[in-house]
Design a protein around this motif. Structure first.
Motif, PDB file in Angstrom:
ATOM      1  N   ALA A  47       5.660  -1.973  32.690  1.00 47.04           N
ATOM      2  CA  ALA A  47       6.728  -2.530  31.854  1.00 47.04           C
ATOM      3  C   ALA A  47       7.788  -1.473  31.627  1.00 47.04           C
ATOM      4  O   ALA A  47       8.983  -1.739  31.669  1.00 47.04           O
ATOM      5  CB  ALA A  47       6.160  -2.996  30.519  1.00 47.04           C
ATOM      6  N   GLY A  48       7.312  -0.242  31.397  1.00 48.79           N
ATOM      7  CA  GLY A  48       8.253   0.862  31.178  1.00 48.79           C
ATOM      8  C   GLY A  48       9.134   1.056  32.394  1.00 48.79           C
ATOM      9  O   GLY A  48      10.351   1.137  32.275  1.00 48.79           O
ATOM     10  N   ALA A  49       8.503   1.089  33.565  1.00 51.43           N
ATOM     11  CA  ALA A  49       9.257   1.322  34.791  1.00 51.43           C
ATOM     12  C   ALA A  49      10.296   0.226  35.004  1.00 51.43           C
ATOM     13  O   ALA A  49      11.463   0.486  35.295  1.00 51.43           O
ATOM     14  CB  ALA A  49       8.310   1.384  35.981  1.00 51.43           C
ATOM     15  N   LEU A 105       3.200  -2.464  21.721  1.00 52.57           N
ATOM     16  CA  LEU A 105       3.358  -1.361  22.672  1.00 52.57           C
ATOM     17  C   LEU A 105       4.300  -1.742  23.810  1.00 52.57           C
ATOM     18  O   LEU A 105       5.148  -0.956  24.232  1.00 52.57           O
ATOM     19  CB  LEU A 105       1.986  -0.969  23.252  1.00 52.57           C
ATOM     20  N   LEU A 106       4.137  -2.957  24.256  1.00 48.57           N
ATOM     21  CA  LEU A 106       4.954  -3.447  25.359  1.00 48.57           C
ATOM     22  C   LEU A 106       6.440  -3.426  24.987  1.00 48.57           C
ATOM     23  O   LEU A 106       7.298  -2.924  25.710  1.00 48.57           O
ATOM     24  CB  LEU A 106       4.521  -4.871  25.714  1.00 48.57           C
ATOM     25  N   GLY A 123      12.381   2.588  27.490  1.00 45.25           N
ATOM     26  CA  GLY A 123      12.914   2.595  28.851  1.00 45.25           C
ATOM     27  C   GLY A 123      14.419   2.414  28.864  1.00 45.25           C
ATOM     28  O   GLY A 123      15.143   3.166  29.499  1.00 45.25           O
ATOM     29  N   ILE A 137       1.509  -1.191  30.459  1.00 46.12           N
ATOM     30  CA  ILE A 137       2.578  -0.526  29.712  1.00 46.12           C
ATOM     31  C   ILE A 137       3.445   0.306  30.659  1.00 46.12           C
ATOM     32  O   ILE A 137       4.670   0.274  30.604  1.00 46.12           O
ATOM     33  CB  ILE A 137       1.993   0.350  28.584  1.00 46.12           C
ATOM     34  N   SER A 147       7.686   0.136  24.706  1.00 46.78           N
ATOM     35  CA  SER A 147       7.949   0.810  25.974  1.00 46.78           C
ATOM     36  C   SER A 147       9.227   0.267  26.637  1.00 46.78           C
ATOM     37  O   SER A 147       9.968   0.986  27.281  1.00 46.78           O
ATOM     38  CB  SER A 147       6.752   0.676  26.915  1.00 46.78           C
ATOM     39  N   LEU A 148       9.454  -1.012  26.438  1.00 43.91           N
ATOM     40  CA  LEU A 148      10.691  -1.604  26.967  1.00 43.91           C
ATOM     41  C   LEU A 148      11.918  -0.935  26.353  1.00 43.91           C
ATOM     42  O   LEU A 148      12.847  -0.529  27.033  1.00 43.91           O
ATOM     43  CB  LEU A 148      10.717  -3.097  26.636  1.00 43.91           C
ATOM     44  N   LYS A 197      -1.077  -4.649  21.633  1.00 45.93           N
ATOM     45  CA  LYS A 197      -0.605  -4.613  23.009  1.00 45.93           C
ATOM     46  C   LYS A 197       0.863  -5.051  23.087  1.00 45.93           C
ATOM     47  O   LYS A 197       1.698  -4.446  23.740  1.00 45.93           O
ATOM     48  CB  LYS A 197      -1.468  -5.570  23.846  1.00 45.93           C
ATOM     49  N   THR A 238      -4.548  -2.070  30.147  1.00 43.08           N
ATOM     50  CA  THR A 238      -3.397  -2.096  29.231  1.00 43.08           C
ATOM     51  C   THR A 238      -2.419  -0.987  29.575  1.00 43.08           C
ATOM     52  O   THR A 238      -1.213  -1.180  29.617  1.00 43.08           O
ATOM     53  CB  THR A 238      -3.873  -1.909  27.778  1.00 43.08           C
ATOM     54  N   SER A 266      11.613  -1.664  32.781  1.00 44.64           N
ATOM     55  CA  SER A 266      12.689  -1.627  31.796  1.00 44.64           C
ATOM     56  C   SER A 266      13.668  -0.485  32.069  1.00 44.64           C
ATOM     57  O   SER A 266      14.849  -0.600  31.780  1.00 44.64           O
ATOM     58  CB  SER A 266      12.132  -1.536  30.374  1.00 44.64           C
ATOM     59  N   VAL A 267      13.169   0.602  32.658  1.00 47.99           N
ATOM     60  CA  VAL A 267      14.095   1.682  33.030  1.00 47.99           C
ATOM     61  C   VAL A 267      15.094   1.141  34.052  1.00 47.99           C
ATOM     62  O   VAL A 267      16.297   1.313  33.944  1.00 47.99           O
ATOM     63  CB  VAL A 267      13.344   2.911  33.611  1.00 47.99           C
TER      64      VAL A 267
END
Lengths: 279, 123, 110
Positions: free
Chosen positions: B12-14, C6-7, C14, B9, C10-11, C3, B5, B16-17
């Motif tokens: 997904a963060g990367a 969280l996803l 970002g 995450i 984080s989006l 989950k 997980t 979205s940046v």
């Protein structure tokens, strides 16, 4: 012996100074300049360069000749004549300042030894006005163009003959400064005057033929269709400087006066044909 | 499972940046055909590249003839970097060149400049 | 469920982060700082003018930067001031490079 030695040293120093300060004489500059155009445009009579781009662009010339049949500058000549003849408030006229007038365009620009500067016709006219208690005229637009049109028209056929008196080093310096201005890059676009009117004279910039610098000064003031009126040589300098994205200098300031001195000298031998008409 | 997980995450963060960058900054790295198409527009614009004032480009309206026609650029400049330098400041190579230094003097913005290079190189 | 939340979170973070990163220029441009940039631009312009090398639009850009600053558009004002300063430096550099006259090679003296 000691004196002889000193004299010899002095001679060497002077000699070194002269060659360093002045690599070529104005006469040599003139010969090289005019030779350049003769070589590039072997079929153009030297005297025809007074017609600017029309000396080398046959299509442009046809349009221009049609315009010249009813010259757009004619009303300005008439207005200028009235100005020339009308007495100032003190009863005097331009004739009192210029006894040889009105056909005096061929005498300018000239070196004014007393003032230590290049004297141009517009400046001399304003000096006359101010000496007689009149307001000076503006140097780019307005009434100055009428009186210049009249004087130029009366001076047609006079031969450009700018002199650089050899007895005054400041005159040569003014010429050298004008020459340096002509060949220096300026503005964001990084052009010198020479890039367009010497190096690329006769080439096509978009749709326009770049005019040769030889003969550039003979036909001023000029009626430009783009302006819709007659304008001075210094107004044209201003426009050129703006086109290369440089901040223009003051009309009749030292920079443009010296430039006029150099540029007119380069047309020595060519007949005056102002006022002119241009696109 | 937990480790997995976390990975998810992070990724997904990367992503979205990156996505955010595209949303926030103008498309300076649009790349490819779009950059070439825009480069063409800038090159033809009289207030920007104004290439046609001096150069011929096949099919372009009323070009000047002061400088060489812009053809076979890839054989004249096999290295794109050399073309870049030439448009940036042509006087480096030829001190008497009349070509304005489009990059050095900031005549074009950096983003526009890159697009012009992309376009000219296709000619 | 957790989950997924969280996803999404984080989006969002970002996108937010990258937004802050690209507009951070705005955060540290105070009026005083922009004023300094404008003054520096004008000094560069004057230096160029002193050697006859001022460009056409530099003065206009500085004027516009001042107006933008007064209106509170500090980011644009700072950008424009920097652009004007660059023009001043380039104009000065250009005039210096022309200090000694080099006659064109295509003019032939005998």
């Amino acid at each position: 012996m000691k004196q002889l030695f000193r004299q010899m040293t002095l001679m060497v120093i002077t000699c070194g100074f002269i060659t360093a300060a002045q690599a070529t004489t104005p006469e040599e500059d003139l010969a090289a300049f005019q030779k350049f155009y003769k070589k590039r445009f072997p079929n153009v009579e030297t005297s025809d360069f007074v017609n600017g781009a029309y000396s080398i662009d046959p299509v442009g010339r046809e349009n221009w000749e049609a315009i010249e049949e009813f010259p757009p500058y004619e009303p300005f000549i008439d207005e200028g004549q009235a100005m020339w003849e009308k007495p100032f408030a003190n009863g005097k006229t331009y004739k009192d300042c210029f006894p040889d007038g009105p056909a005096i365009a061929g005498k300018y620009p000239q070196w004014d030894k007393e003032k230590g500067m290049v004297m141009t016709l517009p400046l001399a006219l304003n000096n006359c006005r101010e000496a007689n208690g009149e307001k000076p005229m503006k140097y780019k637009k307005g009434s100055i163009n009428s009186i210049l049109s009249y004087i130029s028209f009366e001076s047609r056929g006079q031969i450009t003959n700018v002199e650089i008196p050899s007895d005054d080093p400041a005159a040569l310096q003014a010429y050298e400064d004008g020459k340096k201005f002509y060949y220096s890059r300026r503005g964001q676009l990084n052009f010198s005057c020479a890039h367009c009117h010497l190096q690329n004279a006769g080439m096509i910039l978009r749709t326009e033929t770049l005019g040769p610098a030889l003969g550039h000064t003979t036909h001023f003031p000029v009626y430009r269709s783009k302006w819709g009126t007659v304008g001075t040589l210094h107004r044209r300098f201003t426009g050129c400087n703006k086109q290369v994205r440089a901040k223009p200098f003051k009309a009749q300031g030292e920079e443009y006066r010296n430039l006029e001195y150099f540029l007119t000298y380069m047309s020595n031998g060519l007949p005056l044909n102002g006022p002119g008409a241009r696109k | 499972m937990i480790g997995n997980t976390k990975k998810w995450i992070g990724m997904a963060g990367a992503i979205s940046v990156l996505a955010g960058q595209f949303l926030v900054t103008p498309a300076s790295f649009a790349g490819g055909d779009k950059a070439i198409e825009e480069g063409k527009k800038i090159s033809f614009d009289r207030k920007k590249g104004n290439c046609l004032a001096c150069h011929n480009i096949i099919g372009a309206p009323s070009p000047g003839n002061i400088a060489p026609a812009l053809v076979a650029m890839k054989s004249r400049f096999p290295n794109k970097e050399d073309l870049h330098k030439q448009i940036w400041d042509a006087t480096e190579k030829n001190p008497e060149s009349a070509m304005p230094p489009f990059g050095k003097h900031g005549i074009l913005s950096e983003a526009d400049f890159e697009k012009v290079v992309e376009y000219i190189w296709t000619l | 469920m957790q989950k997924k939340l969280l996803l999404i979170f984080s989006l969002l973070i970002g996108i937010l982060c990258s937004g802050i990163a690209t507009t951070s220029l705005a955060e540290d441009t105070s009026a005083a700082k922009v004023q300094k940039l404008i003054e520096a631009a004008d000094a560069a312009r004057k230096q160029a003018a002193g050697v006859g090398g001022e460009w056409r639009d530099t003065g206009k850009m500085i004027k516009k930067a001042k107006t933008l600053m007064e209106k509170g558009d500090l980011v644009k004002a700072a950008k424009l001031a920097n652009k004007a300063a660059k023009q001043g430096h380039l104009g000065y550099e250009q005039a210096m490079s022309q200090k000694t006259l080099t006659m064109p090679s295509y003019l032939h003296y005998e």
